[in-house]
Design an enzyme around this catalytic site. Structure first.
Site, PDB file in Angstrom:
ATOM      1  N   ALA A 116       0.838  -1.201   0.000  1.00  0.00           N
ATOM      2  CA  ALA A 116       0.000   0.000   0.000  1.00  0.00           C
ATOM      3  C   ALA A 116       0.878   1.258   0.000  1.00  0.00           C
ATOM      4  O   ALA A 116       2.030   1.233   0.444  1.00  0.00           O
ATOM      5  CB  ALA A 116      -0.912  -0.003   1.225  1.00  0.00           C
ATOM      6  N   ARG A 118       1.010   3.802   1.769  1.00  0.00           N
ATOM      7  CA  ARG A 118       1.493   4.327   3.053  1.00  0.00           C
ATOM      8  C   ARG A 118       2.785   3.655   3.508  1.00  0.00           C
ATOM      9  O   ARG A 118       3.454   4.153   4.415  1.00  0.00           O
ATOM     10  CB  ARG A 118       0.408   4.180   4.127  1.00  0.00           C
ATOM     11  CG  ARG A 118       0.008   2.744   4.426  1.00  0.00           C
ATOM     12  CD  ARG A 118      -1.151   2.692   5.429  1.00  0.00           C
ATOM     13  NE  ARG A 118      -1.594   1.325   5.676  1.00  0.00           N
ATOM     14  CZ  ARG A 118      -2.466   0.663   4.937  1.00  0.00           C
ATOM     15  NH1 ARG A 118      -2.978   1.227   3.854  1.00  0.00           N
ATOM     16  NH2 ARG A 118      -2.835  -0.567   5.255  1.00  0.00           N
ATOM     17  N   TYR A 119       3.131   2.517   2.890  1.00  0.00           N
ATOM     18  CA  TYR A 119       4.337   1.784   3.283  1.00  0.00           C
ATOM     19  C   TYR A 119       5.544   2.094   2.388  1.00  0.00           C
ATOM     20  O   TYR A 119       6.675   1.878   2.795  1.00  0.00           O
ATOM     21  CB  TYR A 119       4.085   0.280   3.247  1.00  0.00           C
ATOM     22  CG  TYR A 119       3.012  -0.194   4.198  1.00  0.00           C
ATOM     23  CD1 TYR A 119       3.132   0.008   5.567  1.00  0.00           C
ATOM     24  CD2 TYR A 119       1.884  -0.852   3.726  1.00  0.00           C
ATOM     25  CE1 TYR A 119       2.147  -0.412   6.440  1.00  0.00           C
ATOM     26  CE2 TYR A 119       0.890  -1.278   4.586  1.00  0.00           C
ATOM     27  CZ  TYR A 119       1.027  -1.059   5.945  1.00  0.00           C
ATOM     28  OH  TYR A 119       0.052  -1.475   6.803  1.00  0.00           O
ATOM     29  N   THR A 120       5.305   2.517   1.155  1.00  0.00           N
ATOM     30  CA  THR A 120       6.403   2.684   0.196  1.00  0.00           C
ATOM     31  C   THR A 120       6.815   4.154   0.089  1.00  0.00           C
ATOM     32  O   THR A 120       6.064   5.054   0.476  1.00  0.00           O
ATOM     33  CB  THR A 120       5.997   2.161  -1.200  1.00  0.00           C
ATOM     34  OG1 THR A 120       4.858   2.904  -1.673  1.00  0.00           O
ATOM     35  CG2 THR A 120       5.642   0.685  -1.147  1.00  0.00           C
TER      36      THR A 120
END
Length: 287
Positions: A116, A118-120
């Site tokens: 997602a 928000r993680y990368t």
């Protein structure tokens, strides 16, 4: 009254209503422009450029997606999917435009889903300096965005023919395009050739551009399809994987596939090979 009924020939309706739509889709959406980008790519990269991500550090992909929605109101999922394909981690492009950190999936994997947003994290690759060079020198036209609150470029002033370098495909009304990727160094060599000799022929250009260059490598079978594509715009290029045969310590022989054709799904390839063994169309091998 439900509304006014207008008696009109179907041919007139098509000409007035459908033709403008068809031309809009062909010119502005499905078929890439001369800079090699579709609007979704251009809006994303321009947003990242305005965020200072060409020379600065990476930021969370979710931040970039949110900012891009000021130019592209089609939803965060569509924007992030566009970024994923442009990212180095996805390996879909020979010359990636997004320097990514984190799991961006793989173009050849069926099961490896990208993380997602928000993680990368992401920033622009150094090559993007050539996409935006002289952008502030009135090199391209700017137009209002969808709500008229800011301006965006109609094209990126890229200094190299990105329409040849980056793989691109699209389908429009009655027209489709499928442009294979080419090696940046070879394309630049062909450009210099044309600048030095404006009368250069196809054979001269093919001294520089030998053929498409695919990110997943593989072996191009024959050159007739390449020549036809360059001469007429239509050509069939057949790719096969690269394999070596090695002896194992226990005396068995194994086939090692190191390169697969572009856009071939690795998991599906294994399934297809297993099916061929089950159908006894291939014999003498085991998994």
């Amino acid at each position: 009254h439900a509304g006014e009924v207008i008696d009109q020939k179907i041919t007139s309706t098509l000409e007035k209503n459908y033709m403008p739509y068809a031309m809009s889709v062909i010119v502005s959406r499905a078929i890439p422009e001369i800079d090699g980008f579709k609007p979704s790519h251009r809006k994303l990269l321009y947003t990242m450029y305005k965020m200072g991500l060409l020379n600065g550090g990476r930021t969370k992909s979710a931040n970039i997606v949110g900012q891009t929605m000021r130019l592209n109101p089609h939803g965060d999922a569509a924007i992030y999917e566009t970024m994923v394909r442009l990212a180095r981690g996805n390996e879909a492009l020979l010359t990636p435009f997004v320097d990514s950190k984190g799991n961006f999936g793989k173009v050849y994997s069926r099961d490896m889903a990208y993380a997602a947003s928000r993680y990368t994290e992401a920033k622009l690759s150094p090559i993007c300096a050539e996409l935006f060079r002289d952008l502030d020198c009135d090199a391209v036209d700017f137009v209002d965005n969808y709500d008229g609150k800011m301006k965006e470029p109609t094209l990126l002033p890229t200094t190299f023919p990105n329409v040849l370098v980056s793989a691109n495909q699209g389908i429009a009304v009655g027209m489709a395009t499928n442009i294979p990727p080419h090696n940046l160094r070879e394309v630049i060599g062909a450009c210099i050739c044309v600048l030095d000799n404006p009368e250069a022929q196809l054979s001269d250009l093919m001294q520089h551009i030998k053929g498409p260059d695919f990110p997943t490598a593989g072996i191009i079978m024959g050159r007739s399809g390449i020549r036809a594509a360059y001469a007429t715009g239509r050509g069939k290029i057949t790719l096969r994987g690269r394999a070596t045969i090695e002896e194992t310590k226990n005396g068995r022989t194994q086939i090692i596939i190191t390169e697969i054709p572009y856009m071939v799904n690795k998991a599906r390839l294994i399934e297809n090979m297993a099916d061929l063994v089950k159908e006894k169309r291939i014999e003498g091998i085991t998994g």
